[in-house]
Write an enzyme that holds these catalytic residues in place. Structure first.
Site, PDB file in Angstrom:
ATOM      1  N   ASP A  68       0.854  -1.195   0.000  1.00 35.55           N
ATOM      2  CA  ASP A  68       0.000   0.000   0.000  1.00 35.55           C
ATOM      3  C   ASP A  68       0.887   1.241   0.000  1.00 35.55           C
ATOM      4  O   ASP A  68       1.395   1.631   1.044  1.00 35.55           O
ATOM      5  CB  ASP A  68      -0.886   0.034   1.248  1.00 35.55           C
ATOM      6  CG  ASP A  68      -1.839  -1.139   1.333  1.00 35.55           C
ATOM      7  OD1 ASP A  68      -2.968  -1.011   0.864  1.00 35.55           O
ATOM      8  OD2 ASP A  68      -1.437  -2.183   1.884  1.00 35.55           O
ATOM      9  N   ARG A  76       4.547   2.898   2.640  1.00 37.28           N
ATOM     10  CA  ARG A  76       5.494   1.900   3.143  1.00 37.28           C
ATOM     11  C   ARG A  76       6.939   2.266   2.787  1.00 37.28           C
ATOM     12  O   ARG A  76       7.856   1.995   3.538  1.00 37.28           O
ATOM     13  CB  ARG A  76       5.176   0.513   2.569  1.00 37.28           C
ATOM     14  CG  ARG A  76       3.711   0.067   2.713  1.00 37.28           C
ATOM     15  CD  ARG A  76       3.295  -0.140   4.156  1.00 37.28           C
ATOM     16  NE  ARG A  76       1.901  -0.591   4.245  1.00 37.28           N
ATOM     17  CZ  ARG A  76       0.952   0.049   4.903  1.00 37.28           C
ATOM     18  NH1 ARG A  76       1.214   1.206   5.505  1.00 37.28           N
ATOM     19  NH2 ARG A  76      -0.271  -0.432   4.957  1.00 37.28           N
ATOM     20  N   ARG A 137      -7.424  10.074   3.194  1.00 39.29           N
ATOM     21  CA  ARG A 137      -6.985   9.217   2.093  1.00 39.29           C
ATOM     22  C   ARG A 137      -7.846   9.416   0.850  1.00 39.29           C
ATOM     23  O   ARG A 137      -7.592   8.775  -0.172  1.00 39.29           O
ATOM     24  CB  ARG A 137      -7.035   7.756   2.530  1.00 39.29           C
ATOM     25  CG  ARG A 137      -6.170   7.462   3.737  1.00 39.29           C
ATOM     26  CD  ARG A 137      -6.521   6.119   4.363  1.00 39.29           C
ATOM     27  NE  ARG A 137      -6.231   5.008   3.479  1.00 39.29           N
ATOM     28  CZ  ARG A 137      -6.627   3.758   3.718  1.00 39.29           C
ATOM     29  NH1 ARG A 137      -7.352   3.483   4.793  1.00 39.29           N
ATOM     30  NH2 ARG A 137      -6.321   2.798   2.873  1.00 39.29           N
ATOM     31  N   LYS A 167      -9.607   1.339  -4.767  1.00 38.91           N
ATOM     32  CA  LYS A 167     -10.227   0.783  -3.565  1.00 38.91           C
ATOM     33  C   LYS A 167     -11.016   1.887  -2.858  1.00 38.91           C
ATOM     34  O   LYS A 167     -10.811   3.061  -3.126  1.00 38.91           O
ATOM     35  CB  LYS A 167      -9.170   0.189  -2.641  1.00 38.91           C
ATOM     36  CG  LYS A 167      -8.110   1.183  -2.125  1.00 38.91           C
ATOM     37  CD  LYS A 167      -7.023   0.456  -1.360  1.00 38.91           C
ATOM     38  CE  LYS A 167      -6.045   1.455  -0.746  1.00 38.91           C
ATOM     39  NZ  LYS A 167      -4.909   0.783  -0.105  1.00 38.91           N
ATOM     40  N   HIS A 168     -11.998   1.567  -2.021  1.00 40.45           N
ATOM     41  CA  HIS A 168     -12.394   0.251  -1.520  1.00 40.45           C
ATOM     42  C   HIS A 168     -13.813  -0.001  -2.011  1.00 40.45           C
ATOM     43  O   HIS A 168     -14.756   0.516  -1.417  1.00 40.45           O
ATOM     44  CB  HIS A 168     -12.361   0.218  -0.011  1.00 40.45           C
ATOM     45  CG  HIS A 168     -11.062   0.650   0.599  1.00 40.45           C
ATOM     46  ND1 HIS A 168     -10.709   1.984   0.769  1.00 40.45           N
ATOM     47  CD2 HIS A 168     -10.021  -0.073   1.069  1.00 40.45           C
ATOM     48  CE1 HIS A 168      -9.512   2.052   1.349  1.00 40.45           C
ATOM     49  NE2 HIS A 168      -9.069   0.810   1.534  1.00 40.45           N
ATOM     50  N   HIS A 180     -11.224  -2.133   9.747  1.00 40.80           N
ATOM     51  CA  HIS A 180     -10.310  -2.939  10.568  1.00 40.80           C
ATOM     52  C   HIS A 180     -10.990  -3.356  11.869  1.00 40.80           C
ATOM     53  O   HIS A 180     -10.655  -4.380  12.450  1.00 40.80           O
ATOM     54  CB  HIS A 180      -9.044  -2.149  10.916  1.00 40.80           C
ATOM     55  CG  HIS A 180      -8.160  -1.872   9.739  1.00 40.80           C
ATOM     56  ND1 HIS A 180      -8.342  -0.771   8.942  1.00 40.80           N
ATOM     57  CD2 HIS A 180      -7.084  -2.542   9.246  1.00 40.80           C
ATOM     58  CE1 HIS A 180      -7.414  -0.774   7.991  1.00 40.80           C
ATOM     59  NE2 HIS A 180      -6.649  -1.827   8.149  1.00 40.80           N
ATOM     60  N   ASP A 251     -10.099  -6.842   0.383  1.00 37.65           N
ATOM     61  CA  ASP A 251      -9.377  -6.235   1.488  1.00 37.65           C
ATOM     62  C   ASP A 251      -8.998  -7.379   2.439  1.00 37.65           C
ATOM     63  O   ASP A 251      -9.477  -8.509   2.310  1.00 37.65           O
ATOM     64  CB  ASP A 251     -10.240  -5.190   2.188  1.00 37.65           C
ATOM     65  CG  ASP A 251      -9.425  -4.059   2.792  1.00 37.65           C
ATOM     66  OD1 ASP A 251      -8.210  -4.255   3.001  1.00 37.65           O
ATOM     67  OD2 ASP A 251     -10.002  -2.991   3.072  1.00 37.65           O
TER      68      ASP A 251
END
Length: 489
Positions: A68, A76, A137, A167-168, A180, A251
């Site tokens: 990601d 990352r 985001r 996404k998503h 999450h 996901d």
């Protein structure tokens, strides 16, 4: 190894969990594993990630490596040689698709250098709910704006030779639930979804996006289960209504949004049966989880629950990923992100620091698992500019947070004088009820404080001496804030 076992392994994308190739991963790649999703914990340096991806690619032809790298708050590679750009919310504020395309292209170049084939980005949710945990985001709250920037981002990234992933699907934007931690719900009719809600995904598809990630959102008027395992959503809407024939990846199946509904074996089978091609298992899913999911898929084919042809179709789609011509001979240009960050900064009042000493009080938001371990703040770039910085960080669960902040600010100003610089650092403070009383108390006692907001705008800071908004918390956003605070120094 049977052909059925190879097909079952081919749709699985676990985490790696190590900074070198672990023994369990070698064995599963031999079984036909589709590839891996890498996370921040797997990366230590630019040299290490290049070696790791080279070693993984060397295990077998077409081992797909993904992560990601959204830019902005979810990244990352940024701390390890990757480029830094403002995130989607900042790009939406600038509202120039060419700039968005360029930012995504720079991310693509950094991914090519790191040996990554597939970027699980961009997020093309529309943040119509101001309390959305994904707001920073998102390109914005206007669906048309999000659609045009979704297309530009996809085009920019894939021009560098890296597969994109919108996404998503079908979109979190109306919900304030983090998938999450629970199952988001969106209560819209099929007609409302088709008429406008899915427009950003239409735009990404028109731009040729290589993959789409389906979320764990539950469309209450279409199905009783999350989209991840819903034929009505995947086959009916995405494949049928939108005509999408690219890779659909779930996901993470370890997330509460789906795991509360279906355990891994059931979720794996139901997602593939519903129309997904690739299964993201999650950040903490390793060898045993691969075995569990693969065994469930094999058993489902053997007992007639899942057609073998569905696995063959999924493997065939996945084989198309990672085949774009890679941009070579050009390194990413860090000046691009720095320029965009400077252009998007918003300033009110007089936020310029009066001296070379400052107390930075950071009001931490609830941590998002999507962000990973990336830190945020302005203390380090301030120190690098020669400012003597003291820091205080508090969160909602900090014992007596309001008392701690008042005491520390009071002591600091008592020691260094009433005009000493105090910077209040926040991110989307309107989303966290505990922060507003703290800010009001500080305003009442110390209106000379400066506020730096690195999140989605919500609260009004107009009565403080000055404030700066960066619309994101990436490295270049932090530097742009510091440059503003030190303007004229």
């Amino acid at each position: 190894m049977t052909e059925l076992s190879r097909l079952a392994h081919g749709v699985l994308f676990p985490a790696l969990g190590r900074r070198t190739v672990p023994r369990w991963a070698r064995a599963r790649v031999e079984e036909g594993l589709g590839g891996f999703v890498l996370f921040g914990k797997d990366i230590a340096s630019a040299e290490q990630i290049r070696q790791l991806t080279a070693d993984l690619h060397g295990l077998r032809d077409h081992v797909l490596l993904s992560l990601d790298e959204e830019g902005g708050d979810v990244n990352r590679l940024e701390p390890h040689g990757g480029t830094s750009v403002p995130g989607n919310h900042a790009l939406g504020r600038l509202d120039d698709p060419e700039l968005t395309r360029e930012a995504a292209y720079q991310i693509g170049l950094s991914l090519v250098a790191a040996g990554i084939d597939w970027d699980l980005a961009p997020a093309v949710d529309t943040a119509v709910n101001p309390l959305s945990p994904n707001g920073i985001r998102c390109f914005g709250a206007d669906r048309a704006l999000v659609a045009r920037h979704a297309a530009a981002w996809v085009e920019g990234l894939q021009a560098a030779g890296v597969s994109a992933c919108a996404k998503h699907f079908p979109g979190h934007g109306l919900s304030s639930t983090d998938a999450h931690l629970g199952t988001p719900t969106v209560d819209l009719s099929r007609q409302e979804l088709v008429d406008h809600y899915l427009d950003p995904f239409r735009a990404a598809i028109a731009a040729g996006v290589d993959s789409i990630m389906v979320s764990h959102v539950r469309l209450t008027q279409l199905d009783t289960v999350p989209a991840t395992i819903s034929p009505a959503v995947l086959t009916g809407l995405l494949r049928g209504e939108l005509g999408y024939d690219g890779v659909v990846i779930t996901d993470a199946l370890e997330m509460r949004g789906i795991s509360d509904v279906a355990a891994l074996p059931q979720a794996a089978v139901r997602a593939i049966a519903a129309g997904a091609d690739a299964l993201c298992l999650g950040a903490w899913a390793f060898g045993d989880d691969v075995d569990t999911a693969a065994a469930a898929l094999v058993a489902a084919v053997e007992d007639g629950t899942l057609p073998e042809e569905r696995l063959r179709e999924a493997n065939a789609r996945i084989a198309r990923l990672g085949t774009r011509p890679r941009a070579t001979g050009a390194a990413h240009d860090d000046a691009v992100g720095a320029r965009l960050a400077r252009d998007v900064v918003e300033v009110h009042g007089d936020p310029v620091l009066r001296g070379k000493r400052a107390l930075v009080v950071r009001l931490d938001p609830t941590h998002s698992p999507a962000q990973g371990g990336a830190s945020w703040g302005i203390a380090e770039p301030l120190r690098a500019a020669g400012v003597e910085v003291e820091t205080l960080a508090v969160a909602g669960d900090t014992y007596n947070a309001e008392g701690v902040i008042k005491a520390e600010v009071g002591l600091y100003l008592d020691e260094f004088g009433p005009d000493a610089d105090v910077v209040l650092l926040v991110r989307s403070s309107h989303r966290f009820p505990w922060q507003r009383p703290v800010l009001d108390e500080l305003l009442a006692k110390y209106p000379g404080c400066v506020v730096v907001d690195m999140g989605v705008p919500g609260d009004d800071f107009g009565q403080f001496r000055g404030w700066v908004r960066t619309f994101g918390a990436s490295r270049v956003c932090a530097q742009a804030a510091v440059d503003t605070l030190l303007a004229g120094a």
